[in-house]
Design a protein around this motif. Structure first.
Motif, PDB file in Angstrom:
ATOM      1  N   ALA A 332       0.827  -1.207   0.000  1.00 51.88           N
ATOM      2  CA  ALA A 332       0.000   0.000   0.000  1.00 51.88           C
ATOM      3  C   ALA A 332       0.858   1.254   0.000  1.00 51.88           C
ATOM      4  CB  ALA A 332      -0.926  -0.004   1.215  1.00 51.88           C
ATOM      5  N   ALA A 333       1.989   1.223   0.706  1.00 49.24           N
ATOM      6  CA  ALA A 333       2.902   2.369   0.681  1.00 49.24           C
ATOM      7  C   ALA A 333       3.455   2.600  -0.723  1.00 49.24           C
ATOM      8  CB  ALA A 333       4.044   2.144   1.670  1.00 49.24           C
ATOM      9  N   LEU A 334       3.748   1.516  -1.429  1.00 46.51           N
ATOM     10  CA  LEU A 334       4.217   1.649  -2.810  1.00 46.51           C
ATOM     11  C   LEU A 334       3.131   2.242  -3.704  1.00 46.51           C
ATOM     12  CD1 LEU A 334       6.392   1.209  -4.926  1.00 46.51           C
ATOM     13  CD2 LEU A 334       5.608  -1.160  -5.148  1.00 46.51           C
ATOM     14  N   VAL A 335       1.888   1.839  -3.496  1.00 46.57           N
ATOM     15  CA  VAL A 335       0.781   2.407  -4.270  1.00 46.57           C
ATOM     16  C   VAL A 335       0.642   3.899  -3.987  1.00 46.57           C
ATOM     17  CG1 VAL A 335      -1.723   2.359  -4.597  1.00 46.57           C
ATOM     18  CG2 VAL A 335      -0.453   0.220  -4.406  1.00 46.57           C
ATOM     19  N   LEU A 336       0.785   4.294  -2.730  1.00 46.56           N
ATOM     20  CA  LEU A 336       0.679   5.704  -2.367  1.00 46.56           C
ATOM     21  C   LEU A 336       1.812   6.524  -2.989  1.00 46.56           C
ATOM     22  CD1 LEU A 336      -0.776   7.876  -0.740  1.00 46.56           C
ATOM     23  CD2 LEU A 336       0.621   7.248   1.238  1.00 46.56           C
ATOM     24  N   ILE A 337       3.030   5.986  -2.976  1.00 48.62           N
ATOM     25  CA  ILE A 337       4.154   6.687  -3.601  1.00 48.62           C
ATOM     26  C   ILE A 337       3.937   6.820  -5.102  1.00 48.62           C
ATOM     27  CG2 ILE A 337       6.601   6.470  -4.161  1.00 48.62           C
ATOM     28  CD1 ILE A 337       7.083   5.386  -1.407  1.00 48.62           C
ATOM     29  N   ALA A 338       3.436   5.760  -5.726  1.00 48.25           N
ATOM     30  CA  ALA A 338       3.148   5.827  -7.158  1.00 48.25           C
ATOM     31  C   ALA A 338       2.064   6.862  -7.455  1.00 48.25           C
ATOM     32  CB  ALA A 338       2.715   4.450  -7.668  1.00 48.25           C
ATOM     33  N   PHE A 339       1.063   6.952  -6.586  1.00 51.47           N
ATOM     34  CA  PHE A 339      -0.005   7.943  -6.748  1.00 51.47           C
ATOM     35  C   PHE A 339       0.554   9.355  -6.702  1.00 51.47           C
ATOM     36  CE2 PHE A 339      -3.250  10.621  -4.631  1.00 51.47           C
ATOM     37  CZ  PHE A 339      -4.203  10.627  -5.632  1.00 51.47           C
ATOM     38  N   VAL A 340       1.408   9.632  -5.718  1.00 52.52           N
ATOM     39  CA  VAL A 340       2.007  10.958  -5.595  1.00 52.52           C
ATOM     40  C   VAL A 340       2.943  11.242  -6.769  1.00 52.52           C
ATOM     41  CG1 VAL A 340       3.505  12.398  -4.169  1.00 52.52           C
ATOM     42  CG2 VAL A 340       1.778  10.950  -3.090  1.00 52.52           C
ATOM     43  N   MET A 341       3.696  10.237  -7.212  1.00 50.78           N
ATOM     44  CA  MET A 341       4.617  10.428  -8.332  1.00 50.78           C
ATOM     45  C   MET A 341       3.847  10.731  -9.618  1.00 50.78           C
ATOM     46  SD  MET A 341       7.649   7.864  -9.602  1.00 50.78           S
ATOM     47  CE  MET A 341       8.309   7.863  -7.930  1.00 50.78           C
ATOM     48  N   ILE A 342       2.750  10.044  -9.827  1.00 49.10           N
ATOM     49  CA  ILE A 342       1.933  10.315 -11.021  1.00 49.10           C
ATOM     50  C   ILE A 342       1.396  11.735 -10.980  1.00 49.10           C
ATOM     51  CG2 ILE A 342      -0.221   9.693 -12.173  1.00 49.10           C
ATOM     52  CD1 ILE A 342       0.331   6.791 -11.383  1.00 49.10           C
ATOM     53  N   LEU A 343       0.967  12.200  -9.810  1.00 53.44           N
ATOM     54  CA  LEU A 343       0.480  13.573  -9.686  1.00 53.44           C
ATOM     55  C   LEU A 343       1.570  14.578 -10.033  1.00 53.44           C
ATOM     56  CD1 LEU A 343      -1.715  13.517  -6.449  1.00 53.44           C
ATOM     57  CD2 LEU A 343      -2.480  13.672  -8.822  1.00 53.44           C
ATOM     58  N   ASN A 344       2.784  14.334  -9.572  1.00 53.83           N
ATOM     59  CA  ASN A 344       3.888  15.249  -9.882  1.00 53.83           C
ATOM     60  C   ASN A 344       4.212  15.248 -11.373  1.00 53.83           C
ATOM     61  OD1 ASN A 344       5.404  16.482  -7.329  1.00 53.83           O
ATOM     62  ND2 ASN A 344       4.569  14.499  -6.755  1.00 53.83           N
ATOM     63  N   LEU A 345       4.178  14.070 -11.999  1.00 52.67           N
ATOM     64  CA  LEU A 345       4.438  14.014 -13.436  1.00 52.67           C
ATOM     65  C   LEU A 345       3.342  14.730 -14.221  1.00 52.67           C
ATOM     66  CD1 LEU A 345       5.690  10.321 -13.805  1.00 52.67           C
ATOM     67  CD2 LEU A 345       7.056  12.422 -13.822  1.00 52.67           C
ATOM     68  N   VAL A 346       2.099  14.560 -13.785  1.00 51.30           N
ATOM     69  CA  VAL A 346       0.997  15.276 -14.440  1.00 51.30           C
ATOM     70  C   VAL A 346       1.166  16.778 -14.281  1.00 51.30           C
ATOM     71  CG1 VAL A 346      -1.492  15.691 -14.358  1.00 51.30           C
ATOM     72  CG2 VAL A 346      -0.613  13.361 -14.263  1.00 51.30           C
ATOM     73  N   ALA A 347       1.571  17.221 -13.089  1.00 54.76           N
ATOM     74  CA  ALA A 347       1.775  18.650 -12.861  1.00 54.76           C
ATOM     75  C   ALA A 347       2.874  19.206 -13.755  1.00 54.76           C
ATOM     76  CB  ALA A 347       2.126  18.896 -11.388  1.00 54.76           C
ATOM     77  N   ARG A 348       3.961  18.480 -13.892  1.00 56.75           N
ATOM     78  CA  ARG A 348       5.041  18.944 -14.760  1.00 56.75           C
ATOM     79  C   ARG A 348       4.589  18.990 -16.219  1.00 56.75           C
ATOM     80  NH1 ARG A 348      10.221  19.043 -12.709  1.00 56.75           N
ATOM     81  NH2 ARG A 348      10.437  18.315 -10.554  1.00 56.75           N
ATOM     82  N   GLY A 349       3.819  17.985 -16.645  1.00 58.65           N
ATOM     83  CA  GLY A 349       3.335  17.992 -18.021  1.00 58.65           C
ATOM     84  C   GLY A 349       2.401  19.148 -18.298  1.00 58.65           C
ATOM     85  N   ILE A 350       1.482  19.423 -17.372  1.00 61.21           N
ATOM     86  CA  ILE A 350       0.558  20.534 -17.557  1.00 61.21           C
ATOM     87  C   ILE A 350       1.302  21.867 -17.525  1.00 61.21           C
ATOM     88  CG2 ILE A 350      -1.399  21.746 -16.530  1.00 61.21           C
ATOM     89  CD1 ILE A 350      -2.467  19.074 -15.607  1.00 61.21           C
TER      90      ILE A 350
END
Length: 360
Positions: A332-350
């Motif tokens: 679950a911790a890995l899923v949470l880290i992946a969730f936060v990482m995806i958000l950061n990548l989306v923010a950089r792309g936008i």
């Protein structure tokens, strides 16, 4: 006349000898820092083992101190003291960078190595309904749904409030009211998350409300709003005043200047700030424990009934104390880290997509 001129030429002082090229001065090779690092690590590990130190942290700190000393001493002997001070400052920067990065890399590596063993399609698509703590089955689907809904509601509530507050502070705020708003935003930025949970809990007790995902979203909104305000305010301040003045000189109303000029110019940074605020609240556990209570069943309605979340799920599994529960917590911790990482990548792309186009 020509004879006199020739005499004058003969008595001119001889030109000064050309200065020696700077390349003739002694200097260390470019790969010298790597050599210093290798020698320092060898000495640090050797001295630590001889002293009976078995902690890798002690090895690293001792090696860093030896690296700074060796770098300064060798540069002073080969080049000069001025270059030695410059190299020492550069070495301190690199050592501080490694001291900050190594724990983060170690944390990420540990989470990935421990969580990937349990993370699979079954884990992402099943809940903990009817699963005992010591059993190896069960998943994180109910917690993932809860996190998405609670964070989504908190974002819908916080982003407009934070954006409008930042616009007021930058474009309209003057006097005592603006100073008071700025002061309270700064205070809210530093409040502990459990205080936000206690505030919502007190409202629930007074109004007789039941625990739900909405209550957790309200607590997360209290934590998210000041982050959005501060990041948006800094982005709006970076918009050049010339753009505002040019639009106002054309007779455009101020509200339209803000809507059509200021916000589009800063939209990339604003989006990045909102995404970082989402990442900041996605890992909060204390408010969820107080006002959501957690649930092992799938509850897709955030407005009624207890609900789980990824941080609460991690806390819940760790509290069980069984090996299977620990494995689920790491996954679950890995899923949470992946969730936060995806958000950061989306923010950089936008941010890159919405960045103002500049002509060459």
């Amino acid at each position: 006349m020509s004879h006199a001129t020739t005499g004058l030429k003969d008595h001119r002082p001889a030109p000064a000898p050309a200065a020696r090229p700077s390349l003739s001065s002694r200097s260390l090779p470019r790969l010298a820092p790597l050599g210093f690092a290798a020698v320092s690590i060898a000495l640090g590990v050797g001295v630590s083992l001889a002293a009976g130190w078995h902690s890798r942290t002690q090895w690293g700190l001792l090696s860093a101190l030896i690296f700074l000393a060796v770098s300064y001493a060798v540069t002073t002997a080969v080049e000069n003291q001025r270059q030695a001070r410059d190299r020492l400052a550069t070495s301190v920067v690199w050592v501080c960078f490694l001291v900050a990065v190594v724990p983060l890399v170690s944390l990420l590596w540990t989470t990935v190595s421990r969580g990937v063993e349990r993370l699979d399609g079954y884990f992402l698509s099943h809940s903990m309904a009817g699963v005992l703590g010591w059993e190896a089955s069960g998943g994180v689907y109910h917690a993932l749904i809860g996190t998405l809904e609670q964070v989504g509601i908190a974002t819908v509530l916080s982003a407009p409030i934070g954006l409008l507050t930042a616009v007021y502070l930058v474009e309209y705020g003057r006097g005592a009211l603006a100073r008071a708003v700025t002061f309270f935003v700064d205070v809210m930025t530093g409040i502990p998350s459990i205080v936000a949970g206690l505030f919502i809990l007190s409202i629930m007790l007074i109004a007789g409300l039941e625990p739900s995902g909405l209550m957790g979203a309200l607590a997360l909104s209290i934590l998210m709003i000041p982050v959005v305000v501060r990041s948006t305010e800094e982005m709006l301040k970076l918009v050049p005043n010339e753009l505002r003045e040019a639009a106002l000189a054309l007779g455009v109303p101020k509200w339209r200047v803000i809507l059509k000029v200021v916000l589009p110019t800063a939209i990339g940074g604003i989006t990045t700030g909102v995404m970082l605020a989402i990442a900041r609240i996605a890992g909060e556990t204390a408010p969820i424990i107080l006002v959501v209570f957690g649930n092992q069943l799938i509850n897709t309605n955030p407005f009624a009934g207890e609900q789980s979340s990824l941080p609460f799920y991690i806390y819940e599994q760790y509290k069980i104390g069984e090996v299977a529960a620990y494995d689920r917590a790491w996954a679950a911790a890995l899923v949470l880290i992946a969730f936060v990482m995806i958000l950061n990548l989306v923010a950089r792309g936008i941010a890159r997509w919405k960045a103002p186009k500049t002509s060459r």
